[in-house]
Design a protein around this motif. Structure first.
Motif, PDB file in Angstrom:
ATOM      1  N   ASN A  43       0.845  -1.191   0.000  1.00 21.62           N
ATOM      2  CA  ASN A  43       0.000   0.000   0.000  1.00 21.62           C
ATOM      3  C   ASN A  43       0.880   1.242   0.000  1.00 21.62           C
ATOM      4  OD1 ASN A  43      -0.019   1.294   2.979  1.00 21.62           O
ATOM      5  ND2 ASN A  43       0.152  -0.938   3.136  1.00 21.62           N
TER       6      ASN A  43
ATOM      7  N   ASP B 109       8.252  -2.057   3.056  1.00 22.67           N
ATOM      8  CA  ASP B 109       7.071  -1.507   2.369  1.00 22.67           C
ATOM      9  C   ASP B 109       6.792  -2.189   1.026  1.00 22.67           C
ATOM     10  OD1 ASP B 109       6.333   0.319   4.349  1.00 22.67           O
ATOM     11  OD2 ASP B 109       7.726   1.824   3.611  1.00 22.67           O
TER      12      ASP B 109
ATOM     13  N   ASP C 125       6.402   2.557  -3.881  1.00 21.47           N
ATOM     14  CA  ASP C 125       6.330   3.989  -3.579  1.00 21.47           C
ATOM     15  C   ASP C 125       5.425   4.653  -4.622  1.00 21.47           C
ATOM     16  OD1 ASP C 125       6.822   6.391  -2.330  1.00 21.47           O
ATOM     17  OD2 ASP C 125       8.712   6.757  -3.386  1.00 21.47           O
TER      18      ASP C 125
ATOM     19  N   ASN D 268      -3.301   4.589  11.274  1.00 19.40           N
ATOM     20  CA  ASN D 268      -2.084   3.823  11.005  1.00 19.40           C
ATOM     21  C   ASN D 268      -1.042   3.971  12.105  1.00 19.40           C
ATOM     22  OD1 ASN D 268      -3.092   2.955   8.438  1.00 19.40           O
ATOM     23  ND2 ASN D 268      -2.517   4.951   7.602  1.00 19.40           N
TER      24      ASN D 268
ATOM     25  N   GLU E 208     -10.240   5.413   6.099  1.00 20.02           N
ATOM     26  CA  GLU E 208      -9.477   5.364   4.861  1.00 20.02           C
ATOM     27  C   GLU E 208     -10.332   4.775   3.745  1.00 20.02           C
ATOM     28  OE1 GLU E 208      -4.854   4.573   5.934  1.00 20.02           O
ATOM     29  OE2 GLU E 208      -6.221   2.930   6.383  1.00 20.02           O
TER      30      GLU E 208
ATOM     31  N   SER F 270      -9.370   9.568   3.942  1.00 17.73           N
ATOM     32  CA  SER F 270      -7.962   9.515   3.551  1.00 17.73           C
ATOM     33  C   SER F 270      -7.781   8.393   2.533  1.00 17.73           C
ATOM     34  CB  SER F 270      -7.074   9.254   4.773  1.00 17.73           C
ATOM     35  OG  SER F 270      -7.172  10.313   5.691  1.00 17.73           O
TER      36      SER F 270
ATOM     37  N   ASP G 154       3.789  15.432  -2.826  1.00 23.98           N
ATOM     38  CA  ASP G 154       3.161  14.607  -1.788  1.00 23.98           C
ATOM     39  C   ASP G 154       1.737  14.259  -2.227  1.00 23.98           C
ATOM     40  OD1 ASP G 154       2.062  13.419   0.428  1.00 23.98           O
ATOM     41  OD2 ASP G 154       2.629  15.007   1.833  1.00 23.98           O
TER      42      ASP G 154
ATOM     43  N   THR H 260      -0.712  13.090  -0.667  1.00 23.06           N
ATOM     44  CA  THR H 260      -1.750  13.409   0.319  1.00 23.06           C
ATOM     45  C   THR H 260      -2.193  14.863   0.260  1.00 23.06           C
ATOM     46  OG1 THR H 260      -0.150  13.899   2.082  1.00 23.06           O
ATOM     47  CG2 THR H 260      -0.852  11.613   1.841  1.00 23.06           C
TER      48      THR H 260
ATOM     49  N   ASP I 199       0.662   5.910   0.220  1.00 20.96           N
ATOM     50  CA  ASP I 199      -0.142   7.119   0.424  1.00 20.96           C
ATOM     51  C   ASP I 199      -0.826   7.538  -0.873  1.00 20.96           C
ATOM     52  OD1 ASP I 199       0.531   7.291   3.075  1.00 20.96           O
ATOM     53  OD2 ASP I 199       2.182   8.688   2.753  1.00 20.96           O
TER      54      ASP I 199
ATOM     55  N   ASP J  30      -6.634  12.367  -0.882  1.00 21.71           N
ATOM     56  CA  ASP J  30      -7.894  12.226  -0.147  1.00 21.71           C
ATOM     57  C   ASP J  30      -9.022  11.882  -1.106  1.00 21.71           C
ATOM     58  OD1 ASP J  30      -6.748  12.823   2.288  1.00 21.71           O
ATOM     59  OD2 ASP J  30      -7.290  14.942   2.239  1.00 21.71           O
TER      60      ASP J  30
ATOM     61  N   LYS K 204      -5.778   5.573   0.314  1.00 22.91           N
ATOM     62  CA  LYS K 204      -4.646   4.660   0.446  1.00 22.91           C
ATOM     63  C   LYS K 204      -4.671   3.706  -0.740  1.00 22.91           C
ATOM     64  CE  LYS K 204      -1.393   4.156   3.601  1.00 22.91           C
ATOM     65  NZ  LYS K 204      -0.687   5.288   4.227  1.00 22.91           N
TER      66      LYS K 204
END
Length: 461
Positions: free
Chosen positions: A84, A398, A402, A230, A151, A98, A414, A416, A86, A89, A100
């Protein structure tokens, strides 16, 4: 049958047995390359970039099972909820969640056996977490359910993924019981779980539901449902008595007001035999972090009934990363159940006010910073004790995944900081933009799974 895989010994400039600090030395540093059979399939928009699949994300939890008859060291490692990243929204009308990205929404959290012997490493068959209804998934809990992180799961082209039920887990801490069963904790609820040796979940504990919430599991203090998204339980230890203790990863955000300033984290102890619980105050070093919410627990392990080791990590005021190992003493620590300071939860007060009110936090002794030993990964999320002087530490890679923003607005990369409306369109401040979201592999170094063995200069017991 176990699969063999490559073992790389990483040079640290000096021989690995050379002491690197007064506190400890690194006796082995292993970089694990798992076989292709354990890669996670990925068929999303950027599938060509992940032709062989995603590397399995082991290292979110680690427990030592002992020296085996053939002289090998047996460990069990744990994945989290799956690949997963970021995302923007999610907005539809007045609804806002949020985002994901889940590139493998069918992933089942799992436990992986790892053996180390004579410079060789082998892995066994993964133990998939499941219950009476079948395999567990890692998708977020529905809104309105106690433990929901609010989320929205999205594909990598920003389409909604419906969570099938409230059985999703974001598994983190892991401990092996004497009878071969497993204790785990979770970041969603947060939850504590007991599973048998085959990965079947036998029982689940979680914060008691409040009015209007759908219950998933009860038996734990309701206040911990104020964990940040999280940032639920990140580490778990099994005490010799059979009691279980789990650490909330970061500060609670009670009423949305305490995440940045709370002076403590909370440890939650559960006696499975009686159902009794207590909460202990884990104090943060005043002035070390820019904001209290920057502190994160990585994992913990029991030394004895009253002593734990814990990894505390995060960037300090100068944005320097730390992965610090502490020795904790629980003796004499105050049970926070029902405790208020000036009529409010201790998170609203300063540490001085908390202690002045008679609360005795757990006692912390700094042993070392993994960074001083040459640790490079951002996260140290697996910690276990091999003997009185030897520790093992693992990282969370992770799943080698990415995301980034192409053609960013005002150089804002970013994800988010953007929004999406369900059509795949990116928005900034509610207005459509030409920017695009790109899922990409991490660099080989960042995607690597590490297992370190650390020798302390003094025995712990």
């Amino acid at each position: 049958m176990s699969s063999r895989f490559r073992l790389s010994l990483l040079a640290l400039g000096l021989a690995l047995c050379t002491p690197l600090s007064q506190a400890a030395s690194v006796s082995q540093s292993l970089q694990l390359s798992l076989p292709d059979s354990l890669k996670v399939p990925y068929s999303g928009v950027q599938a060509p970039a992940f032709a062989a699949g995603l590397p399995l994300g082991v290292g979110s939890g680690l427990t030592f099972a002992g020296v085996q008859a053939d002289g090998s060291w047996l460990f069990y490692s744990l994945t989290d909820r799956g690949p997963n990243a970021d995302a923007p929204d999610w907005r539809q009308g007045k609804d806002k969640l949020s985002g994901k990205i889940f590139v493998a929404p069918g992933f089942t959290p799992q436990i992986l056996p790892i053996r180390v012997k004579d410079g060789q490493v082998s892995v066994g068959e993964p133990i998939l977490l499941h219950d009476d209804k079948g395999p567990i998934h890692g998708l977020p809990l529905p809104v309105g359910t106690v433990g929901s992180t609010h989320e929205m799961a999205l594909t990598d082209d920003l389409k909604a993924i419906d969570s099938p039920d409230s059985r999703g887990l974001d598994s983190e801490g892991l401990a092996l019981a004497p009878d071969g069963s497993f204790w785990l904790c979770d970041e969603y609820g947060p939850f504590i779980l007991h599973a048998d040796a085959q990965g079947k979940i036998l029982k689940k504990w979680g914060p008691e539901a409040q009015a209007g919430e759908q219950s998933v599991a009860g038996g734990l203090p309701g206040v911990i449902a104020w964990r940040q998204a999280n940032r639920g339980f990140e580490g778990l230890a099994l005490l010799p008595s059979g009691k279980v203790i789990a650490a909330v990863q970061s500060t609670l955000d009670i009423d949305g007001k305490t995440a940045k300033t709370a002076p403590i984290l909370r440890l939650v102890e559960l006696d499975p035999a009686t159902g009794q619980t207590r909460m202990l105050a884990y104090p943060l070093e005043e002035g070390f972090y820019k904001k209290a919410k920057d502190a994160k627990i990585g994992d913990l392990v029991a030394v004895d009934e009253h002593t734990l080791l814990v990894v505390e990590q995060g960037k300090d005021k100068a944005k320097k990363m730390h992965n610090r190992l502490y020795k904790l003493s629980l003796q004499g620590a105050t049970d926070l159940t029902g405790v208020q300071v000036d009529g409010k939860a201790p998170e609203f007060a300063s540490l001085a006010a908390v202690t002045a009110a008679g609360v005795v936090p757990v006692q912390k002794e700094l042993l070392l910073d993994l960074r001083d030993l040459g640790w490079q990964p951002e996260k140290a999320e697996g910690l276990t004790l091999i003997d009185a002087q030897t520790l093992a530490v693992s990282n969370d890679n992770d799943f080698g995944l990415d995301v980034t923003i192409l053609d960013p607005v005002k150089d804002e990369k970013d994800p988010t900081e953007y929004q999406t409306d369900g059509t795949g369109q990116l928005l900034m401040d509610g207005k459509p933009v030409t920017s695009r979201l790109l899922t990409r592999p991490l660099s080989a170094a960042d995607a690597a799974s590490h297992l370190w063995f650390i020798k302390l200069d003094k025995p712990l017991y």
